[in-house]
Design a protein around this motif. Sequence first.
Motif, PDB file in Angstrom:
ATOM      1  N   ASP A 176      10.792  -8.190   4.052  1.00  0.00           N
ATOM      2  CA  ASP A 176      11.168  -7.050   3.230  1.00  0.00           C
ATOM      3  C   ASP A 176      10.277  -6.952   1.998  1.00  0.00           C
ATOM      4  OD1 ASP A 176      12.913  -4.922   3.215  1.00  0.00           O
ATOM      5  OD2 ASP A 176      14.114  -5.850   1.623  1.00  0.00           O
ATOM      6  N   ARG A 177       9.993  -8.132   1.438  1.00  0.00           N
ATOM      7  CA  ARG A 177       9.216  -8.187   0.200  1.00  0.00           C
ATOM      8  C   ARG A 177       7.800  -7.670   0.406  1.00  0.00           C
ATOM      9  NH1 ARG A 177       9.592 -10.551  -4.678  1.00  0.00           N
ATOM     10  NH2 ARG A 177       7.635 -11.312  -5.559  1.00  0.00           N
ATOM     11  N   ARG A 234       6.802  -5.681   2.730  1.00  0.00           N
ATOM     12  CA  ARG A 234       6.861  -4.237   2.975  1.00  0.00           C
ATOM     13  C   ARG A 234       6.971  -3.469   1.663  1.00  0.00           C
ATOM     14  NH1 ARG A 234      11.605  -3.584   6.366  1.00  0.00           N
ATOM     15  NH2 ARG A 234      11.563  -1.430   5.633  1.00  0.00           N
ATOM     16  N   LYS A 235       7.784  -3.977   0.754  1.00  0.00           N
ATOM     17  CA  LYS A 235       7.963  -3.291  -0.526  1.00  0.00           C
ATOM     18  C   LYS A 235       6.655  -3.274  -1.321  1.00  0.00           C
ATOM     19  CE  LYS A 235      12.893  -3.826  -1.412  1.00  0.00           C
ATOM     20  NZ  LYS A 235      13.899  -4.693  -2.002  1.00  0.00           N
ATOM     21  N   ILE A 236       6.006  -4.460  -1.364  1.00  0.00           N
ATOM     22  CA  ILE A 236       4.774  -4.565  -2.149  1.00  0.00           C
ATOM     23  C   ILE A 236       3.692  -3.667  -1.566  1.00  0.00           C
ATOM     24  CG2 ILE A 236       2.901  -6.129  -2.836  1.00  0.00           C
ATOM     25  CD1 ILE A 236       5.041  -8.318  -3.097  1.00  0.00           C
ATOM     26  N   ALA A 246       4.077  -0.974   0.205  1.00  0.00           N
ATOM     27  CA  ALA A 246       4.405   0.436  -0.029  1.00  0.00           C
ATOM     28  C   ALA A 246       4.073   0.820  -1.469  1.00  0.00           C
ATOM     29  CB  ALA A 246       5.878   0.697   0.259  1.00  0.00           C
ATOM     30  N   ALA A 247       4.409  -0.066  -2.414  1.00  0.00           N
ATOM     31  CA  ALA A 247       4.121   0.212  -3.820  1.00  0.00           C
ATOM     32  C   ALA A 247       2.616   0.326  -4.026  1.00  0.00           C
ATOM     33  CB  ALA A 247       4.688  -0.901  -4.698  1.00  0.00           C
TER      34      ALA A 247
END
Lengths: 248, 245
Positions: free
Chosen positions: A3-4, A6-8, A10-11
Amino acid sequence: MTDRVRKISAAFLVSAAIGLFFIYALLKLDYHWQWPVLLTTRYKFFMGFLVTLAISFFSLILSLLLGILAAAGRRSKPLFFRYLATVYVELIRGTPLLVQILVFFYIIGTAYQLTNRYVMGVLILSVFSGAYVSEIIRAGLESIPSAQIETARSLCFTRFQTYRYIIIPQLSRIVLPPLTGQFASLVKDSSLLSFIAVNEFTKNVMEADSLNFATFENYTVLAIGYLLITLPISWLTRRLERKMHYAD
Amino acid sequence: MQIKIRDLHKSYQGMKALDGLNLNIDDVRSLAIIGPSGGGKTTLLRVLGGLEKPDSGEIVLNGKAMRFDDASLFEHRKRIAMVFQSYNLFPHLSVINNIILPLTKTRQTEPHQARQTAEQLLDHFGLTDHRNKFPSQLSGGQKQRVAIARALALRPEVLLFDEPTSALDPEITADILEVINGLRSENRDLILVTHEIGFARHACDYVAYVSAGRVVTEGGSEHIYEHSESEEFRRFVSRIIGWKV
């Protein structure tokens, strides 16, 4: 992918897309950037930022109080208070802030000898923002089912206890997101106080601009300065929202 | 319990909800109020619950005459507890706090004692595992059990149920009716507005059929269904029973 990650990623993608969009525009502009000249007016930037921060802070508190009072007024039994609150909200929401600033400062301020620009600035902004806050609170109150209040009544809660333990906890959660938006607007709207010569951030940046002529650089600082105030407000409310969360 | 109601009137904007209602019961444990929608059942229950002021009339509950000024109604509400059709739990409080808060704030119960009471009741209703959940995480039947537990925690003289199963599906309805029946066997006084004729018949001692703002017929459950002289009541019952298997 975790998840982490993916978040990074995307950011990163979002920043890159926005960054490229602007970098391309700047390259096309063929503008000669001169960041170092900003140092000559750094004191102006700093003082302006502090004034905006202080005005926003006091206006935020005062507008919340005014908003609560006006919302209570609009729901109160005596017609006098109900009409007073209604007229207040409708007049303020229906007219431009600029007009209010001029009327309150030059007409009312002069007549009642309220001449401190900073105090008047805070008062005017609070009166302006309070009208919106009052509508946010009123809408929030109306969205609480009457069955909740009746149940509290049947359980023998007093009126005060009903507000304290049943209504306000539910209301806070409902009004928090729109209030954040309102407070972010308040911070930005404080720039209009430059019209009555309050030395807030926008006015100081404009003055700096007339000294160093580095227009884009100055206004970049201005944008970043406002973000430094509004982003923490958003961040803080999101934390509060999570804290108050009860599944629905 | 003992209830004496004389000539009770209540109108809403010219619409008569109660139109000279009389009821006189003595030594009844569970009273079912049945009747057509809009007939005044719920208004009657709300007046009994101290949530609504009648326009005129008298009510004596367990020997004590009700007075209808705000302060007296406030005191009256301490004697009763209501369970509503749509549960009306407080969504921002956990299950256990829904029970504890009214106890500590309105009955001045010590917090540890309130917690103990709440835990006993949750245990009794099989809700212990759900004690820290929020109402939105519960099923309809569970919510209604919590609402009943909250009402019981207040140790009311009389428990009032306003169509407690109308929002529930049949299986859960049966479950909640069983809970209510359990209360009856614990010798608690209860008044129940219901559409569940079968339940009213088998689990309530006494039935009042309310229609057009009056008690049209009333009587003990053992014989009213067979021997009521009211044509309207018989039609009402047979129409409902007629569709049941």
